[in-house]
Each structure stands twice: as structure tokens, then as C-alpha cells.
Design a protein around this motif. Structure first.
Motif, PDB file in Angstrom:
ATOM      1  N   SER A  45       7.878   7.536 -10.992  1.00 41.66           N
ATOM      2  CA  SER A  45       7.150   6.909 -10.155  1.00 41.66           C
ATOM      3  C   SER A  45       7.820   6.290  -9.060  1.00 41.66           C
ATOM      4  N   GLY A  46       9.204   6.073  -9.316  1.00 38.71           N
ATOM      5  CA  GLY A  46       9.838   5.488  -8.180  1.00 38.71           C
ATOM      6  C   GLY A  46      10.260   6.266  -6.844  1.00 38.71           C
ATOM      7  N   GLU A  47      11.010   5.549  -5.918  1.00 41.76           N
ATOM      8  CA  GLU A  47      11.166   6.190  -4.409  1.00 41.76           C
ATOM      9  C   GLU A  47      11.888   7.495  -4.678  1.00 41.76           C
ATOM     10  N   VAL A  66      -3.772   8.313  -6.519  1.00 41.25           N
ATOM     11  CA  VAL A  66      -2.929   8.142  -7.515  1.00 41.25           C
ATOM     12  C   VAL A  66      -2.454   6.719  -7.615  1.00 41.25           C
ATOM     13  N   THR A  67      -2.589   6.031  -8.720  1.00 38.40           N
ATOM     14  CA  THR A  67      -2.100   4.779  -8.854  1.00 38.40           C
ATOM     15  C   THR A  67      -1.116   4.805  -9.958  1.00 38.40           C
ATOM     16  N   TYR A  68       0.096   4.752  -9.773  1.00 38.56           N
ATOM     17  CA  TYR A  68       1.210   4.610 -10.848  1.00 38.56           C
ATOM     18  C   TYR A  68       1.281   3.161 -11.387  1.00 38.56           C
ATOM     19  N   ALA A  69       1.385   3.089 -12.673  1.00 38.85           N
ATOM     20  CA  ALA A  69       2.138   1.608 -13.458  1.00 38.85           C
ATOM     21  C   ALA A  69       3.308   2.142 -14.221  1.00 38.85           C
ATOM     22  N   ASP A  70       4.637   1.587 -13.674  1.00 35.33           N
ATOM     23  CA  ASP A  70       5.674   1.828 -14.483  1.00 35.33           C
ATOM     24  C   ASP A  70       5.759   0.857 -15.782  1.00 35.33           C
ATOM     25  N   ILE A  71       5.394   1.651 -16.758  1.00 36.51           N
ATOM     26  CA  ILE A  71       5.451   0.724 -18.134  1.00 36.51           C
ATOM     27  C   ILE A  71       6.527   0.666 -18.819  1.00 36.51           C
TER      28      ILE A  71
END
Length: 328
Positions: A45-47, A66-71
Motif C-alpha cells: 500500500s505504500g508509495e 480504494v482505502t488501504y489500511a496497513d495492518i
């Protein structure tokens, strides 16, 4: 009469309040229908990952945000989904792999879904790695894969090891960086490789290689960073990792060693959450994730092989990403 008007007044107020709640809920549901929430890890999900461009193209194509959540890594993603099992927040999980697949399948948090075109785009052996051979339903869909390997600094002056046993020799004392299996999927891969190669003698091998290990890093990024900083000439990673250095003009100093033992493979997959708030959006995202358009982003962002067999690989992969023999 006062009682009659009081009842009418209360009925009116109640109707207004209920209508307000329903209207608010309706607006919330409408907004959620235009958003897909994806639980994933930072390197996706990062740059520099594939995630941002996949999200942009998906929204352009479907109108769904799209909404990412870095888990965290795969185990953490699954743990969060299990915690929210009774009231899911995420629609899709991206980052589960063949080493967490069985736990994921048994957890009851995944919905079965086979993306459009999956049978023709994705090799059956990759799908079987995640769902089990002969599985009647598909819960996890592959999106990338690679083999674990030791990356070697060919300018270190050391001889290149040719097998796992070589790594226990005195000349490799404090020369190897590995990752912690408790916090890194690469660490899990390293341990699974040893278990696959040595079977019931794996514990003996772990004891013998201990003197060769410089450090057990908490994550791949920390460990590989130490390696490229020259702190050790060997680091566990993927056969595809050296393609990065070739692609960006850093030369072929770093080599993925193909061992005579054979290598184990990591297959990363995505899945829809059972009870996903936006099921239709989740299905569309899964379809898009394995499309030629999305999969063409994988090689130069995730530095793994794309699961879609139609995708043409960059020249750097032909130069520096060997495909070794697979062991189970």
C-alpha cells in the motif's frame, strides 16, 4: 384532547427521528457502496508498492474508491480480520500467503469467490498452493509469488555457497542475515525452507547454522538494508530481489543463489472477507487485481513474479531472477 394531541406529537417526533436515522444510515450505506476497504501491508500500500496505482486505475475504471489500511504482515492481517469477525470492517485482505493459508481457511473469515478469468489467467498450481489441491471452492486468489533464496554479495571475496549445508561451514561464521519468523514472512519462509530440506533433522541444522548468523532482523526491510549496507555478504530474501538492483542500474553484484537442495515458494493471495460491507465492490476489486492491467505493475513494485501468466516480465528478471527447483 391533551392526551390525543400528546400522542400525535410523540408519534410525529418518533417518525422524524426514525426517518432521520434511516436517512443517515442510507447515506452511510451509499457512501460505503462507493468504497472498498483493503487490509494489507506497507510494501503493497505504500508509495513504492503496487497498491496506489492499482487503486487509481480501479477507481478510474469503476468509480469505486480504494482505502488501504496497513495492518502489518500476513499473520497480523488475518488476526485483525478474526478479531472483527462478528462485525467486519474490511472488504478484502491482501497479503495472506501459503504459510498462513490453512489458518485463514479454518478461521471462517473468508468468503469463497473466484475472480473472473482466474482459471485462464492464474496457473492452477499457484491457486492450489493457497486453497489446497483439489479444493472445491476458491477462497484465496494468488496475485504474486517467488522462491526464497539467499542473496550473495559477489564482491565479498567469499566463495559462493552451493547448498544449505555449505552455510554451516566456518568461513561463513557471522556472515548471514536472516529474519525473525515471529515478525516477518521472510523469516517464516527461511524456517519452512530448512524444514522442507532437512525434515526431521531440521532442529539439528538450526543448531549448526547458528554460528553463521550475524543477526536475526525483525523485518525484511531492516535485514536487507543491513545486507546492502555491507554488514554481511549473505541475506535471506527472494530469487527476484536482485532484479531490483539490475533494473535501477546498480549492476549484478547481488546474486540469488540457486541451491542444489531446491527452494520453497511463497505465493501471496487476496481474499474477500465474509460479511464484507461492500461485497460487490470487493468482487470487482478481486477481478481487477488479477487483470493484465493490475498485474503488469507487480514486477517493478512488489519485486515478485505476477500470478497472471500473460504478463510480460521486464528484462531485469531474465537477467537476475532465476527460477529454481521447488521442494515442498
Amino acid at each position: 384532547m391533551r392526551n390525543k394531541f400528546a400522542k400525535i406529537f410523540l408519534l410525529t417526533i418518533t417518525t422524524v427521528l426514525v426517518f432521520g436515522v434511516l436517512t443517515s444510515a442510507s447515506k452511510k450505506n451509499a457512501a460505503r457502496a462507493n468504497e472498498v476497504v483493503v487490509y494489507t501491508y506497507d510494501s503493497f500500500s505504500g508509495e513504492w508498492g503496487a497498491g496506489p496505482e492499482i487503486a487509481r486505475l480501479f477507481e478510474q475504471k469503476t468509480g469505486i474508491k480504494v482505502t488501504y489500511a496497513d495492518i502489518g504482515e500476513g499473520g497480523q492481517i488475518l488476526a485483525r480480520a478474526i478479531l472483527e469477525k462478528k462485525k467486519p470492517v474490511a472488504d478484502v485482505l491482501v497479503g495472506l500467503d501459503n504459510y498462513s493459508a490453512q489458518k485463514a481457511l479454518k478461521s471462517g473469515v473468508l468468503a469463497d469467490y473466484k475472480p473472473a478469468g482466474a482459471d485462464t489467467l492464474i496457473p492452477a498450481e499457484l491457486t492450489a498452493k493457497l486453497n489446497g489441491a483439489g479444493a472445491k471452492k476458491q477462497y484465496l486468489t494468488p496475485y504474486d509469488y517467488s522462491h526464497f533464496a539467499f542473496i550473495f554479495d559477489s564482491l565479498s571475496g567469499l566463495p559462493a555457497p552451493t547448498c544449505l549445508e555449505d552455510l554451516t561451514k566456518p568461513e561463513y561464521s557471522k556472515k548471514i542475515i536472516v529474519m525473525d519468523a515471529k515478525t516477518s514472512t521472510v523469516g517464516v519462509g527461511y524456517e519452512e525452507w530448512i524444514k522442507a530440506a532437512y525434515k526431521d533433522k531440521a532442529d539439528d541444522y538450526f543448531a549448526r547454522i547458528k554460528s553463521s548468523i550475524l543477526t536475526v532482523a525483525p523485518s525484511w526491510s531492516v535485514g536487507y538494508g543491513m545486507f546492502t549496507d555491507g554488514e554481511a555478504p549473505l541475506c535471506i530474501s527472494y530469487t527476484t530481489s536482485p532484479a531490483y538492483h539490475v533494473e535501477y542500474g546498480e549492476g549484478d553484484q547481488y546474486k540469488a543463489l540457486v541451491f542444489t537442495d531446491g527452494h520453497v515458494m511463497q505465493v501471496e493471495g487476496a481474499a474477500i472477507v465474509k460479511g464484507a460491507p461492500n461485497l460487490e465492490g470487493a468482487k470487482k476489486f478481486m477481478d481487477f487485481l488479477i487483470s493484465d492491467e493490475a498485474q503488469s505493475l507487480i514486477p517493478l513494485t512488489q519485486w515478485m513474479f505476477p500470478a497472471n501468466k500473460n504478463v510480460e516480465l521486464p528484462a531485469s528478471y531474465a537477467a537476475a531472477a532465476p527460477v529454481p527447483k521447488t521442494i515442498e
